[in-house]
Scaffold this motif. Structure first.
Motif, short mmCIF file in Angstrom:
data_model
loop_
_atom_site.label_atom_id
_atom_site.label_comp_id
_atom_site.label_asym_id
_atom_site.label_seq_id
_atom_site.Cartn_x
_atom_site.Cartn_y
_atom_site.Cartn_z
N GLN A 95 3.85 5.77 -2.48
CA GLN A 95 2.35 5.89 -2.12
C GLN A 95 2.25 7.09 -1.04
N ARG A 102 4.03 8.68 -6.59
CA ARG A 102 3.74 7.38 -7.64
C ARG A 102 3.88 7.58 -8.87
N LEU A 157 1.93 -0.99 -5.81
CA LEU A 157 1.36 0.42 -5.94
C LEU A 157 -0.49 0.30 -5.82
N ASP A 504 -2.33 3.84 -12.80
CA ASP A 504 -2.13 4.59 -11.38
C ASP A 504 -3.37 4.78 -10.92
#
Length: 517
Positions: A95, A102, A157, A504
């Motif tokens: 990150q 990422r 994440l 994501d």
């Protein structure tokens, strides 16, 4: 029709599936504890007691309950280390490097996720030992490290995900990361308590397994491999011993999510979070660790591809159909019911703002897999004459409670800028795919509903059945059918697309949510 009435209507299928899949089998298991041993066919009275109460547990399990739980916690030690220490460091570094970091990390973790085949990995690692006496804990840790790390990094994440709006409002990632870590820790312990594949396969490939092997934990693995008498009057005891801690962990995880008002937001694609100036400096240190774990855990399995013992006169097409088609039916139904229920709780809210608290009705079975209730489900399958049939291979799960929780959190995090239904469609597909693969790689349920003639075989059960007959993977029948190379390549492409194109954009948040639609 009002929103609340529509909400109850859409939640009804989840409630019905909850009762059928979990509540009734749990009640049956508890009810069997009050039956006399003589009421079970073909059994002899248990010497210490003639009633199925929780007395003399040491006699039933040959080890004390606390010792069995201690061994389960030891089995969870390595996954806990990876999930609570290694994974957050990898995700934080990714990150910090911005969107490029990422995405690179997500591509790497897609490999172990796509290669999820626990029976194949366990057998490959078990046969690495030259003396064919593998350690349960080493084998389980080495074979599962890659997928455990990949799953944990995926969640972290989402917890660390920052947009320009988050920076402007000074929203920090600390609390979401703590919640994710807490839930992951509870899930890892629950999985270890219910562990079947590792204890059973390690016991099976041991040249002369002892009658009371110390490696076997409580649960179906101990019954099916001889650690205790495989008699019907022992089954409800063992099932309840597994259910008690697992249901407690499920309630704790759900209360943790509700306590911090956890939600999942769909971040705008046009506003990626800014990279830190020194973000890319950490990646050269963390990515080699991730790559080393992925390569090390998967290498024994990859090296054995194409070296199985064949399948003789069996039909490869039939085995593949038995492996992949039945779990697809259960995956589609269980996820769709969960998605509709999550929409009801997160959007329609039948009891107002407190609607997510209805998840507590489902919480005890959040982490309950097939294992703790497998004997009750098998008895139901026998009553329906499905044992030894193709329909018997369909997993007896018609509601995915983890998916229900995820969809409830997702719809609770909706905002006026995104369509909740449209943005949830990819998540539905991902959830179906996850449950499909989990079902196809399951060993316990197909083994429980198979008949003596082995007329309905799946690839994992065929490999596990023949694993004890040889000295190496080359003697394991159908090893390559567990996860064929073409299927693996397709799964890698699908997982990479899902990670980069959709996951994501998901962000786990706590506290007050956005303005509702």
């Amino acid at each position: 029709m009002s929103r609340k009435r529509l909400g109850w209507l859409l939640l009804a299928p989840a409630l019905v599936a909850l009762v059928w899949t979990y509540v009734i089998p749990t009640g049956t298991t508890i009810g069997n504890l009050t039956m006399r041993v003589d009421d079970f066919p073909y059994t002899e009275p248990d010497p210490p007691t003639d009633r199925l109460k929780l007395d003399n547990l040491d006699y039933t399990l040959h080890l004390s309950y606390s010792e069995n739980l201690g061994r389960a916690l030891l089995l969870a030690a390595t996954p806990l280390f990876l999930a609570l220490l290694v994974a957050p460091l990898l995700a934080f570094a990714a990150q910090a490097a911005g969107r490029g970091g990422r995405l690179l990390t997500r591509v790497l973790i897609s490999v172990p996720l796509a290669g999820y085949a626990p029976v194949a990995h366990l057998l490959a690692w078990a046969f690495v030992a030259t003396d064919r006496e593998p350690s349960l804990y080493l084998t389980a840790a080495a074979s599962s490290a890659g997928v455990v790390l990949a799953v944990a990094v995926t969640f972290y994440l989402a917890a660390f995900r920052e947009t320009e709006e988050d920076v402007a409002h000074r929203r920090r990632w600390h609390r979401p990361a703590y919640v994710v870590g807490g839930v992951l820790a509870l899930a890892v312990v629950a999985a270890a308590i219910q562990s079947f594949n590792a204890p059973f396969l390690v016991w099976a490939v041991t040249p002369v397994p002892p009658p009371d092997p110390e490696n076997l934990l409580i649960g179906p693995a101990s019954l099916l491999s001889g650690a205790v008498d495989a008699e019907p009057h022992n089954q409800p005891k063992v099932s309840l011993l597994v259910l008690l801690p697992v249901t407690t962990l499920g309630v704790l995880a759900t209360r943790l999510l509700l306590r911090f008002r956890t939600r999942i937001e769909f971040a705008p694609r046009s506003r990626p979070g800014p990279a830190r100036p020194d973000g890319w400096l950490a990646l050269p240190l963390t990515l080699p660790v991730l790559m080393a774990v992925v390569v090390a855990t998967g290498l024994p399995w990859v090296r054995t591809l194409g070296e199985d013992g064949g399948i003789g006169n069996l039909s490869a097409a039939e085995i593949l159909v038995n492996t992949w088609l039945p779990p697809l039916l259960s995956a589609v139904v269980s996820v769709l019911v969960a998605a509709v229920g999550g929409f009801a709780l997160g959007v329609l809210r039948p009891i107002g703002e407190r609607s997510p608290r209805l998840l507590l009705l489902f919480a005890p079975w959040l982490f309950v897999g097939v294992g703790p209730l497998v004997f009750a489900h098998r008895d139901r399958a026998e009553g329906a004459d499905q044992v030894g049939t193709w329909f018997g291979l369909v997993p007896p799960v018609w509601l995915s409670i983890p998916a229900l929780v995820v969809f409830t959190l997702f719809f609770s995090g909706r905002s006026a800028r995104t369509s909740p239904v449209r943005s949830a469609l990819p998540l539905v597909g991902i959830a179906v795919g996850v449950h499909w693969v989990l079902g196809a790689q399951d060993l316990l349920w197909p083994a429980m509903v198979g008949d003596a003639l082995a007329t309905q075989l799946t690839a994992p059960t065929l490999a596990a059945t023949t694993a004890a007959l040889g000295q190496k993977v080359e003697s394991v029948a159908g090893f390559d059918l567990i996860l064929p190379l073409p299927v693996l390549l397709v799964l890698v492409a699908v997982v990479v697309t899902a990670q980069v194109g959709y996951l994501d954009r998901l962000a786990i948040r706590t506290g007050n949510g956005p303005d509702p639609v």
